[in-house]
Design an enzyme around this catalytic site. Structure first.
Site, mmCIF file in Angstrom:
data_model
loop_
_atom_site.group_PDB
_atom_site.id
_atom_site.type_symbol
_atom_site.label_atom_id
_atom_site.label_comp_id
_atom_site.label_asym_id
_atom_site.label_seq_id
_atom_site.Cartn_x
_atom_site.Cartn_y
_atom_site.Cartn_z
ATOM 1 C CD GLU A 1 35.705 23.498 -8.114
ATOM 2 O OE1 GLU A 1 35.326 24.223 -7.182
ATOM 3 O OE2 GLU A 1 35.406 23.697 -9.320
ATOM 4 C CD GLU B 147 27.590 -9.335 -8.859
ATOM 5 O OE1 GLU B 147 27.978 -10.451 -9.235
ATOM 6 O OE2 GLU B 147 27.252 -8.432 -9.659
ATOM 7 C CG ASP C 128 30.381 -7.069 -13.756
ATOM 8 O OD1 ASP C 128 29.548 -7.984 -13.573
ATOM 9 O OD2 ASP C 128 30.674 -6.627 -14.879
ATOM 10 C CG ASP D 287 30.703 24.691 -7.518
ATOM 11 O OD1 ASP D 287 31.806 25.268 -7.588
ATOM 12 O OD2 ASP D 287 29.612 25.269 -7.670
ATOM 13 C CG HIS E 192 -13.039 -31.825 7.732
ATOM 14 N ND1 HIS E 192 -13.588 -30.702 7.155
ATOM 15 C CD2 HIS E 192 -13.804 -32.101 8.822
ATOM 16 C CE1 HIS E 192 -14.642 -30.336 7.859
ATOM 17 N NE2 HIS E 192 -14.784 -31.164 8.879
ATOM 18 C CG ASN F 2 -16.986 -32.967 11.060
ATOM 19 O OD1 ASN F 2 -16.748 -31.851 10.600
ATOM 20 N ND2 ASN F 2 -17.324 -33.979 10.288
ATOM 21 C CG ASP G 148 -14.845 -21.086 7.061
ATOM 22 O OD1 ASP G 148 -15.642 -22.031 6.903
ATOM 23 O OD2 ASP G 148 -15.191 -19.981 7.525
ATOM 24 C CB CYS G 149 -13.367 -27.271 8.205
ATOM 25 S SG CYS G 149 -11.921 -27.781 7.234
ATOM 26 C CG ASN H 63 31.805 28.509 -10.522
ATOM 27 O OD1 ASN H 63 31.716 27.345 -10.155
ATOM 28 N ND2 ASN H 63 32.746 28.946 -11.359
#
Length: 713
Positions: free
Chosen positions: A608, A638, A627, A597, A272, A296, A114-115, A601
């Site tokens: 309907e 799409e 499509d 509906d 580095h 460094n 982890d420099c 009912n």
């Protein structure tokens, strides 16, 4: 009067997103009101430990193997064999948090790659104000010691206060990772641990760019310079940056992994990260020479060329000037000429804290705005411009440039408006343990044509097919952030951030920095629906052939139940061999009945069923139109166009939810799911329209109405 602190409320899912937005509006996440990371409150936890007499141990980042890593530093790795977690008080009798102020020599690299992070920490010590934004005052191993420390880090647009315990990885009684040259100073090791915590593990810190840590320590924005194409005024840019407290890092690129951390014959380390810690002009043999100072993080291995610690050039510099600039032998810090710097190094990173306009002779702050966004497969992850069929679905942001730069900023060039764009992908280090790493990201900028100016709408595919970009990121690259300084004439522009390939998921932060006033906004479609005419036909108006069909399909009661509807639709759809479908489920048929509906009912009469039948025929026409590849199903992208053709305009978030709910794992949408989606949308819009009696776009309902709506819509 002190500002009231905002206490976060912790939620999940969609509610969490809403709550987060509210918290931000109230100021939570600013540095002076940092978010308690993972809900841990430093003062509360410390007081509890002092009262109980028990040293703090962090359950959120425990001293166990998975906090070290997942592969190279995983539970069964030879590299972690023999590691023991110990507190500084167990390693020595008189540990110190900071001795005589934080300095660059407090940071020496250990066994972790982890420099890049340590180079940033070293630069942090050059500015005490910035340092103590990250490393709060008042922490010690003496007064009020409870084994608990805290640090403040910038994370993707907000500041977080990160609590840790002081149990550190050791081997043979020595720190495994970062340590101070003196050995008794621990602030840098504890800061490294806090950074490991927010990234998920120590191993997650291996490999990176110094700019990443620069930004997490400051909230600034980084610019990169290719030193093989360095601008003529780069040394002045570096001087200004150092004067203003900006953080600088540099490195030597490698073309082969085998060259990583290989040492050149002049003692520089390839691949580095170095900190740039100073720049100075000296008089040498009657001429002014530009020097640059670097460090460094190893604390050793220094440049052996001209102007190095023991080089003869120093003997020909004025003694007073020499004493001001000379550094200790083998402390990792050294001088070199700027000419050698340009020749030996390949990349320079400057993190602008404000950010300041470093290329301008006048000091000023930039206007800043940022947006958070997501790329989600099937809805907002369209890939780059190489994928024109899907590029348009990416998130879009508008920037309005109004004022041109001052005349002395552009010399003989054409006038324009300068701004800096920075696109950052979020949380990728945390996801390394799951096999995910940085995506390849970038952005494109398009000018808005005059006829579309002022319209806050998400631009569609046809626009991008007909228009070329005016600017773009220099590269699509797999770094946490890409940024570019751009100059364009006044006008409106669309910024499209994306991954390189479609369907690559991720969260991102897009930041705008403009030298002059500029307006920005996220573009999205407004939610609306063009619902079919609800004119109800009488039975006499219905075609006789349809009546005959209905009488054959309906039961003795001349009505169609949910189960009968399922049988009818699946029998019909099975005859359409060109459609990919699993058939209509009972639940989807129930939704259709609920929509149509009228008498309540639970069944459909002639009128309907006629309305539903015509609706499905219309849906089939739309489905076949979109499509495009005639595969019998639509792609998720799409589907987005088909929904709009059916009369529904939805925003990005709703498209995201729809694809999640109605698409198959391969992101295909078959006909039955398409119909179910449109039926559900129409039902929800009609419910809302019914409740919105004053037509203001807002409805209020009690728990019963809410349950009725969500259970039966």
């Amino acid at each position: 009067m002190t500002e009231e602190l905002i206490t976060p409320v912790y939620c999940t899912g969609v509610s969490a997103q809403v709550q987060k937005k509210r918290d931000k509006e109230l100021g939570l996440g600013r540095h002076e009101n940092a978010i308690k990371y993972l809900g841990q409150d430093y003062e509360t936890l410390r007081a509890r430990c002092l009262q109980s007499g028990v040293l703090f141990q962090d359950e959120a980042f425990p001293p166990v193997s998975h906090s070290l890593g997942f592969k190279e530093l995983g539970p069964h790795s030879s590299k972690t064999y023999g590691i023991k977690w110990k507190r500084p008080t167990e390693l020595m009798s008189n540990p110190q948090f900071i001795v005589d102020g934080a300095t660059r020599t407090d940071i020496c690299q250990g066994a972790l790659g982890d420099c890049w992070l340590l180079a940033a920490i070293a630069s942090l010590t050059l500015n005490e104000t910035i340092l103590h934004r990250v490393v709060p005052y008042g922490q010690s191993f003496q007064d009020g010691y409870a084994g608990i420390f805290h640090f403040q880090l910038w994370q993707f647009g907000e500041w977080v206060d990160v609590v840790i315990d002081d149990l550190l990885p050791t081997k043979d009684g020595k720190l495994v990772f970062v340590h101070s040259a003196q050995g008794n100073e621990f602030w840098s090791a504890l800061l490294e641990k806090a950074y490991a915590k927010v990234n998920g593990s120590y191993e997650a810190l291996s490999g990176g760019c110094t700019s990443e840590a620069f930004e997490d320590f400051t909230g600034g924005v980084t610019e990169w310079y290719d030193l093989q194409k360095a601008p003529s005024d780069l040394y002045q840019i570096i001087l200004k940056a150092l004067e203003r407290g900006s953080l600088l890092g540099c490195s030597i690129n490698i073309s082969d992994i085998r060259d990583l951390e290989a040492i050149t014959f002049k003692n520089l380390v390839r691949g580095h990260a170095y900190s740039v810690t100073g720049a100075k002009q000296v008089t040498y043999q009657g001429q002014r020479v530009n020097l640059i100072r670097m460090r460094n993080p190893w604390g050793e291995v220094e440049w052996k060329g001209p102007w190095s610690d023991s080089s003869y050039e120093w003997n020909k510099v004025d003694p007073y000037e020499r004493e001001q600039l000379r550094v200790k032998m083998e402390d990792g810090e050294f001088w070199m000429s700027f000419r050698d710097f340009i020749r030996e190094f390949t990349k320079l990173e400057i993190c602008n804290l404000t950010p300041d306009a470093l290329k301008s002779r006048t000091l000023r702050n930039w206007n800043t705005t940022f947006y958070e966004g997501t790329w989600r497969r099937g809805s907002t992850a369209g890939g780059c411009r190489n994928y024109p069929a899907t590029f348009w679905v990416n998130p879009q942001f508008k920037i309005r440039l109004e004022e041109v730069d001052d005349a002395d900023d552009y010399d003989n060039r054409e006038s324009g408006c300068s701004f800096l764009l920075a696109l950052m992908q979020k949380h990728r280090r945390r996801e390394r343990r799951f096999g995910r790493d940085m995506e390849t990201i970038g952005f494109a900028v398009y000018q808005v044509p005059r006829e579309l100016a002022g319209q806050p709408v998400h631009l569609k595919r046809d626009f991008f097919l007909a228009n070329a970009s005016r600017a773009q990121s220099e590269h699509f690259i797999n770094l946490r952030e890409v940024s570019n300084r751009i100059r364009l004439p006044p006008g409106e522009y669309i910024v499209v951030p994306s991954t390189f390939e479609p369907n690559k998921e991720g969260d991102f932060l897009l930041r705008f920095f403009s030298e002059k006033k500029a307006g920005t906004q996220e573009l999205d479609d407004q939610i609306q629906a063009n619902l079919p005419d609800e004119k109800v036909l009488s039975e006499e108006e219905i075609d006789d052939n349809f009546k005959t069909l209905f009488s054959k399909l309906a039961g003795d009661d001349m009505e169609i139940s949910v189960k009968e509807l399922q049988t009818i639709l699946n029998r019909i759809i099975s005859k359409h061999k060109d459609l990919r479908t699993n058939g209509f489920s009972l639940e989807s048929c129930r939704s259709m009945v609920n929509l149509m509906d009228r008498d309540g009912n639970g069944k459909l009469g002639l009128v309907e069923f006629n309305i539903l039948w015509n609706r499905i025929r219309n849906y089939l026409t739309i489905f076949r139109k979109f499509d495009l590849d005639k595969s019998g199903s639509m792609s998720a992208y799409e589907m987005r166009m088909a929904i709009e053709a059916a009369g529904f305009k939805l925003n990005k978030k709703l498209h995201e939810l729809i694809i999640t709910r109605y698409s198959e794992p391969d992101l295909a949408v078959d006909f039955d799911n398409f119909v179910c989606c449109l039926v559900r949308l129409e039902t929800m819009f009609r419910f809302f329209k019914l409740l919105d009696t004053d037509l203001d776009g807002v409805v209020t309902f009690d728990l019963f109405k809410w349950l009725q709506l969500t259970m039966f819509a």
